[in-house]
Design a protein around this motif. Structure first.
Motif, short mmCIF file in Angstrom:
data_model
loop_
_atom_site.label_atom_id
_atom_site.label_comp_id
_atom_site.label_asym_id
_atom_site.label_seq_id
_atom_site.Cartn_x
_atom_site.Cartn_y
_atom_site.Cartn_z
N CYS A 1 -2.20 -7.32 -5.26
CA CYS A 1 -1.45 -7.44 -6.49
C CYS A 1 -2.39 -7.14 -7.65
O CYS A 1 -3.31 -7.91 -7.92
CB CYS A 1 -0.86 -8.85 -6.61
SG CYS A 1 0.33 -9.00 -7.95
N ALA A 2 -2.17 -6.01 -8.30
CA ALA A 2 -3.10 -5.51 -9.31
C ALA A 2 -2.45 -5.44 -10.68
O ALA A 2 -1.26 -5.14 -10.80
CB ALA A 2 -3.60 -4.13 -8.91
N GLU A 3 -3.26 -5.70 -11.68
CA GLU A 3 -2.81 -5.59 -13.06
C GLU A 3 -2.27 -4.19 -13.32
O GLU A 3 -2.87 -3.19 -12.94
CB GLU A 3 -3.98 -5.88 -14.01
CG GLU A 3 -3.59 -5.86 -15.46
CD GLU A 3 -4.73 -6.26 -16.38
OE1 GLU A 3 -4.48 -6.33 -17.60
OE2 GLU A 3 -5.85 -6.48 -15.91
N GLY A 4 -1.11 -4.13 -13.95
CA GLY A 4 -0.50 -2.84 -14.30
C GLY A 4 0.30 -2.21 -13.18
O GLY A 4 1.01 -1.24 -13.41
N ALA A 5 0.19 -2.75 -11.97
CA ALA A 5 0.90 -2.15 -10.84
C ALA A 5 1.74 -3.15 -10.08
O ALA A 5 2.73 -2.78 -9.46
CB ALA A 5 -0.10 -1.49 -9.88
N GLY A 6 1.34 -4.41 -10.08
CA GLY A 6 2.00 -5.40 -9.24
C GLY A 6 1.55 -5.25 -7.81
O GLY A 6 0.45 -4.75 -7.53
N VAL A 7 2.39 -5.66 -6.87
CA VAL A 7 2.02 -5.59 -5.46
C VAL A 7 2.18 -4.16 -4.96
O VAL A 7 3.24 -3.55 -5.10
CB VAL A 7 2.88 -6.55 -4.61
CG1 VAL A 7 2.55 -6.39 -3.12
CG2 VAL A 7 2.65 -7.99 -5.05
N VAL A 8 1.10 -3.64 -4.40
CA VAL A 8 1.07 -2.29 -3.85
C VAL A 8 0.34 -2.31 -2.51
O VAL A 8 -0.44 -3.22 -2.23
CB VAL A 8 0.37 -1.29 -4.80
CG1 VAL A 8 1.15 -1.09 -6.08
CG2 VAL A 8 -1.06 -1.73 -5.11
N PHE A 9 0.61 -1.30 -1.70
CA PHE A 9 -0.13 -1.06 -0.47
C PHE A 9 -0.85 0.26 -0.66
O PHE A 9 -0.21 1.27 -0.98
CB PHE A 9 0.80 -0.99 0.74
CG PHE A 9 0.09 -0.60 2.00
CD1 PHE A 9 -0.66 -1.53 2.70
CD2 PHE A 9 0.15 0.70 2.47
CE1 PHE A 9 -1.35 -1.17 3.85
CE2 PHE A 9 -0.52 1.08 3.62
CZ PHE A 9 -1.27 0.14 4.32
N GLN A 10 -2.18 0.25 -0.48
CA GLN A 10 -2.95 1.48 -0.69
C GLN A 10 -3.97 1.68 0.42
O GLN A 10 -4.67 0.74 0.81
CB GLN A 10 -3.70 1.42 -2.03
CG GLN A 10 -2.77 1.36 -3.23
CD GLN A 10 -3.54 1.29 -4.54
OE1 GLN A 10 -4.37 0.42 -4.72
NE2 GLN A 10 -3.24 2.23 -5.42
N ARG A 11 -4.05 2.90 0.90
CA ARG A 11 -5.12 3.28 1.81
C ARG A 11 -6.39 3.46 1.00
O ARG A 11 -6.34 3.49 -0.24
CB ARG A 11 -4.74 4.54 2.56
CG ARG A 11 -3.55 4.31 3.48
CD ARG A 11 -3.28 5.51 4.36
NE ARG A 11 -3.56 6.77 3.69
CZ ARG A 11 -2.74 7.79 3.62
NH1 ARG A 11 -1.56 7.72 4.17
NH2 ARG A 11 -3.08 8.90 3.00
#
Length: 131
Positions: free
Chosen positions: A102-112
């Motif tokens: 959960c990142a600032e400016g993006a919310g919850v994301v899944f990233q390789r």
């Protein structure tokens, strides 16, 4: 369908502790409790990056996590944008492996790892829970 899909897009908030918004640690706490049965302590989220780096480095909770060379589903992933880790997520064995966070400016994301790098994150290490 993987359980994480339902979490993608939840919003980030510096003091968010769920269920409507999260900071990175509170998100990790929720996922660890709900999906891996691990109860992690509350840790205040300082807005000062230097203080946050020290908190990640010195917190007693780190003694319960062992650094691993290769991640497995549910391991914590410490991320950094400078020399010190200031962000945390969870490793998932999805699409070749990646980090749910959960990142600032993006919310919850899944990233390789390639997408993490494009967003300025570097993986400091993978940590496995040691009860």
């Amino acid at each position: 369908m993987h359980w994480a899909i339902a979490l993608i897009g939840l919003p980030w908030s510096v003091h968010g502790s769920g269920p409507d918004s999260f900071n990175c640690w509170e998100f990790v706490r929720m996922v660890q409790a709900r999906h891996f049965g691990r109860i992690l302590p509350e840790i205040s989220n300082p807005e000062d990056m230097l203080v946050m780096g020290r908190t990640f480095r010195n917190h007693p909770e780190r003694r319960r996590w062992t650094k691993m060379p290769d991640p497995m589903e549910g391991d914590c992933v410490l991320l950094r944008r400078s020399r010190h880790p200031i962000h945390v997520g969870i490793w998932l064995e999805v699409d070749g492996g990646g980090v749910l966070h959960c990142a600032e400016g993006a919310g919850v994301v899944f990233q390789r790892s390639d997408a993490l790098s494009l967003n300025g994150w570097a993986i400091e290490g993978f940590y496995r829970f040691s009860p």
